[in-house]
Design a protein around this motif. Structure first.
Motif, PDB file in Angstrom:
ATOM      1  N   ILE A   1      79.564  50.243  65.041  1.00  0.00           N
ATOM      2  CA  ILE A   1      78.624  49.254  65.560  1.00  0.00           C
ATOM      3  C   ILE A   1      78.711  48.030  64.657  1.00  0.00           C
ATOM      4  CG2 ILE A   1      76.213  48.767  66.122  1.00  0.00           C
ATOM      5  CD1 ILE A   1      75.836  51.871  66.199  1.00  0.00           C
ATOM      6  N   CYS A   2      78.812  46.859  65.267  1.00  0.00           N
ATOM      7  CA  CYS A   2      78.849  45.631  64.478  1.00  0.00           C
ATOM      8  C   CYS A   2      78.184  44.507  65.248  1.00  0.00           C
ATOM      9  CB  CYS A   2      80.278  45.265  64.092  1.00  0.00           C
ATOM     10  SG  CYS A   2      81.364  44.880  65.471  1.00  0.00           S
ATOM     11  N   THR A   3      77.932  43.424  64.557  1.00  0.00           N
ATOM     12  CA  THR A   3      77.239  42.283  65.141  1.00  0.00           C
ATOM     13  C   THR A   3      78.159  41.071  65.174  1.00  0.00           C
ATOM     14  OG1 THR A   3      75.148  43.115  64.271  1.00  0.00           O
ATOM     15  CG2 THR A   3      75.203  40.802  64.889  1.00  0.00           C
ATOM     16  N   GLY A   4      78.114  40.368  66.298  1.00  0.00           N
ATOM     17  CA  GLY A   4      78.802  39.097  66.441  1.00  0.00           C
ATOM     18  C   GLY A   4      77.773  37.977  66.479  1.00  0.00           C
TER      19      GLY A   4
ATOM     20  N   HIS B   1      80.920  49.294  69.484  1.00  0.00           N
ATOM     21  CA  HIS B   1      79.837  48.509  70.080  1.00  0.00           C
ATOM     22  C   HIS B   1      79.759  47.198  69.306  1.00  0.00           C
ATOM     23  CE1 HIS B   1      78.056  51.944  72.286  1.00  0.00           C
ATOM     24  NE2 HIS B   1      78.470  52.650  71.246  1.00  0.00           N
ATOM     25  N   VAL B   2      79.983  46.086  69.991  1.00  0.00           N
ATOM     26  CA  VAL B   2      79.858  44.759  69.380  1.00  0.00           C
ATOM     27  C   VAL B   2      78.650  44.106  70.039  1.00  0.00           C
ATOM     28  CG1 VAL B   2      81.014  42.598  68.826  1.00  0.00           C
ATOM     29  CG2 VAL B   2      82.385  44.649  69.262  1.00  0.00           C
ATOM     30  N   MET B   3      77.644  43.782  69.228  1.00  0.00           N
ATOM     31  CA  MET B   3      76.367  43.331  69.789  1.00  0.00           C
ATOM     32  C   MET B   3      75.870  42.057  69.121  1.00  0.00           C
ATOM     33  SD  MET B   3      74.664  47.120  69.586  1.00  0.00           S
ATOM     34  CE  MET B   3      73.636  47.184  71.032  1.00  0.00           C
ATOM     35  N   GLN B   4      75.079  41.292  69.858  1.00  0.00           N
ATOM     36  CA  GLN B   4      74.335  40.182  69.272  1.00  0.00           C
ATOM     37  C   GLN B   4      73.180  40.779  68.464  1.00  0.00           C
ATOM     38  OE1 GLN B   4      74.448  36.681  69.660  1.00  0.00           O
ATOM     39  NE2 GLN B   4      75.764  36.349  71.415  1.00  0.00           N
ATOM     40  N   ASP B   5      72.645  40.034  67.498  1.00  0.00           N
ATOM     41  CA  ASP B   5      71.537  40.507  66.653  1.00  0.00           C
ATOM     42  C   ASP B   5      70.347  41.016  67.472  1.00  0.00           C
ATOM     43  OD1 ASP B   5      72.318  40.249  63.936  1.00  0.00           O
ATOM     44  OD2 ASP B   5      72.043  38.077  64.036  1.00  0.00           O
ATOM     45  N   VAL B   6      69.928  40.239  68.446  1.00  0.00           N
ATOM     46  CA  VAL B   6      68.733  40.577  69.238  1.00  0.00           C
ATOM     47  C   VAL B   6      68.958  41.886  70.005  1.00  0.00           C
ATOM     48  CG1 VAL B   6      67.274  39.820  71.163  1.00  0.00           C
ATOM     49  CG2 VAL B   6      67.995  38.185  69.425  1.00  0.00           C
ATOM     50  N   THR B   7      70.118  42.036  70.587  1.00  0.00           N
ATOM     51  CA  THR B   7      70.435  43.239  71.357  1.00  0.00           C
ATOM     52  C   THR B   7      70.531  44.453  70.444  1.00  0.00           C
ATOM     53  OG1 THR B   7      71.630  41.868  72.929  1.00  0.00           O
ATOM     54  CG2 THR B   7      72.054  44.234  73.012  1.00  0.00           C
ATOM     55  N   ARG B   8      71.136  44.258  69.302  1.00  0.00           N
ATOM     56  CA  ARG B   8      71.263  45.371  68.352  1.00  0.00           C
ATOM     57  C   ARG B   8      69.892  45.834  67.872  1.00  0.00           C
ATOM     58  NH1 ARG B   8      75.565  45.657  63.374  1.00  0.00           N
ATOM     59  NH2 ARG B   8      74.997  47.724  62.648  1.00  0.00           N
TER      60      ARG B   8
ATOM     61  N   TYR C   1      68.111  47.831  70.903  1.00  0.00           N
ATOM     62  CA  TYR C   1      68.579  49.169  71.240  1.00  0.00           C
ATOM     63  C   TYR C   1      68.630  50.125  70.047  1.00  0.00           C
ATOM     64  CZ  TYR C   1      69.517  47.530  75.889  1.00  0.00           C
ATOM     65  OH  TYR C   1      69.374  47.027  77.154  1.00  0.00           O
ATOM     66  N   GLN C   2      68.765  49.598  68.849  1.00  0.00           N
ATOM     67  CA  GLN C   2      68.742  50.400  67.619  1.00  0.00           C
ATOM     68  C   GLN C   2      69.587  51.673  67.726  1.00  0.00           C
ATOM     69  OE1 GLN C   2      64.733  50.976  66.185  1.00  0.00           O
ATOM     70  NE2 GLN C   2      64.201  48.845  66.520  1.00  0.00           N
ATOM     71  N   LEU C   3      70.858  51.504  68.028  1.00  0.00           N
ATOM     72  CA  LEU C   3      71.741  52.657  68.198  1.00  0.00           C
ATOM     73  C   LEU C   3      71.830  53.525  66.947  1.00  0.00           C
ATOM     74  CD1 LEU C   3      74.736  51.180  70.230  1.00  0.00           C
ATOM     75  CD2 LEU C   3      72.756  52.462  71.065  1.00  0.00           C
ATOM     76  N   GLU C   4      71.808  52.900  65.788  1.00  0.00           N
ATOM     77  CA  GLU C   4      71.869  53.684  64.549  1.00  0.00           C
ATOM     78  C   GLU C   4      70.686  54.645  64.458  1.00  0.00           C
ATOM     79  OE1 GLU C   4      73.409  49.526  63.209  1.00  0.00           O
ATOM     80  OE2 GLU C   4      72.027  50.309  64.700  1.00  0.00           O
TER      81      GLU C   4
ATOM     82  N   TRP D   1      70.977  57.506  67.265  1.00  0.00           N
ATOM     83  CA  TRP D   1      71.930  58.558  66.972  1.00  0.00           C
ATOM     84  C   TRP D   1      71.565  59.356  65.726  1.00  0.00           C
ATOM     85  CZ3 TRP D   1      75.270  60.840  70.040  1.00  0.00           C
ATOM     86  CH2 TRP D   1      75.569  60.195  71.238  1.00  0.00           C
ATOM     87  N   SER D   2      70.781  58.805  64.840  1.00  0.00           N
ATOM     88  CA  SER D   2      70.359  59.563  63.656  1.00  0.00           C
ATOM     89  C   SER D   2      69.262  60.557  63.998  1.00  0.00           C
ATOM     90  CB  SER D   2      69.897  58.631  62.539  1.00  0.00           C
ATOM     91  OG  SER D   2      68.683  58.008  62.898  1.00  0.00           O
ATOM     92  N   GLU D   3      68.553  60.322  65.100  1.00  0.00           N
ATOM     93  CA  GLU D   3      67.456  61.205  65.499  1.00  0.00           C
ATOM     94  C   GLU D   3      67.892  62.333  66.422  1.00  0.00           C
ATOM     95  OE1 GLU D   3      64.446  58.658  67.111  1.00  0.00           O
ATOM     96  OE2 GLU D   3      63.948  57.838  65.146  1.00  0.00           O
ATOM     97  N   ILE D   4      69.122  62.262  66.899  1.00  0.00           N
ATOM     98  CA  ILE D   4      69.612  63.302  67.813  1.00  0.00           C
ATOM     99  C   ILE D   4      70.006  64.530  67.019  1.00  0.00           C
ATOM    100  CG2 ILE D   4      71.467  63.898  69.416  1.00  0.00           C
ATOM    101  CD1 ILE D   4      71.387  61.051  70.414  1.00  0.00           C
TER     102      ILE D   4
END
Length: 107
Positions: free
Chosen positions: A39-42, A88-95, A98-101, A104-107
């Motif tokens: 996951i990274c931010t553009g 996953h390449v995301m803008q700051d607001v989108t990241r 959705y808080q993917l990190e 996935w840490s809670e699964i």
């Protein structure tokens, strides 16, 4: 290319295009779809596409055909599926939204 090598390859390619806040999640025990998520931010929609396109071009150059690319025309999120690694390449607001990190840490 093994999944750990592919993960390192993807991280190297996103860093080449100055992606921000690169995070690698090991989801081997949580997903049967992939082993790693990068996951990274553009900083802009142009930057999102440049990061994703660099990974796709570089992968093809070494004989890895992406399984799919979604959101290329989006201004918020581009996903590149390389099988063992999903980018996953995301803008700051989108990241932040959705808080993917965290997901996935809670699964």
């Amino acid at each position: 290319m093994q999944s750990t090598e592919l993960k390192a390859f993807v991280v190297d390619k996103v860093e080449d295009i100055k992606a921000k806040d690169v995070v690698v999640l090991d989801v081997t025990d949580k997903s049967n779809v992939t082993d790693y998520m990068v996951i990274c931010t553009g900083t802009s929609n142009t930057h999102l596409r440049a990061i994703a396109d660099n990974v796709v071009r570089s992968a093809k150059a070494v004989g890895i055909e992406p399984l799919g690319v979604e959101g290329r025309d989006s201004n918020e999120w581009v996903l590149v599926d390389l099988g063992d690694v999903i980018l996953h390449v995301m803008q700051d607001v989108t990241r932040e939204q959705y808080q993917l990190e965290k997901l996935w840490s809670e699964i």
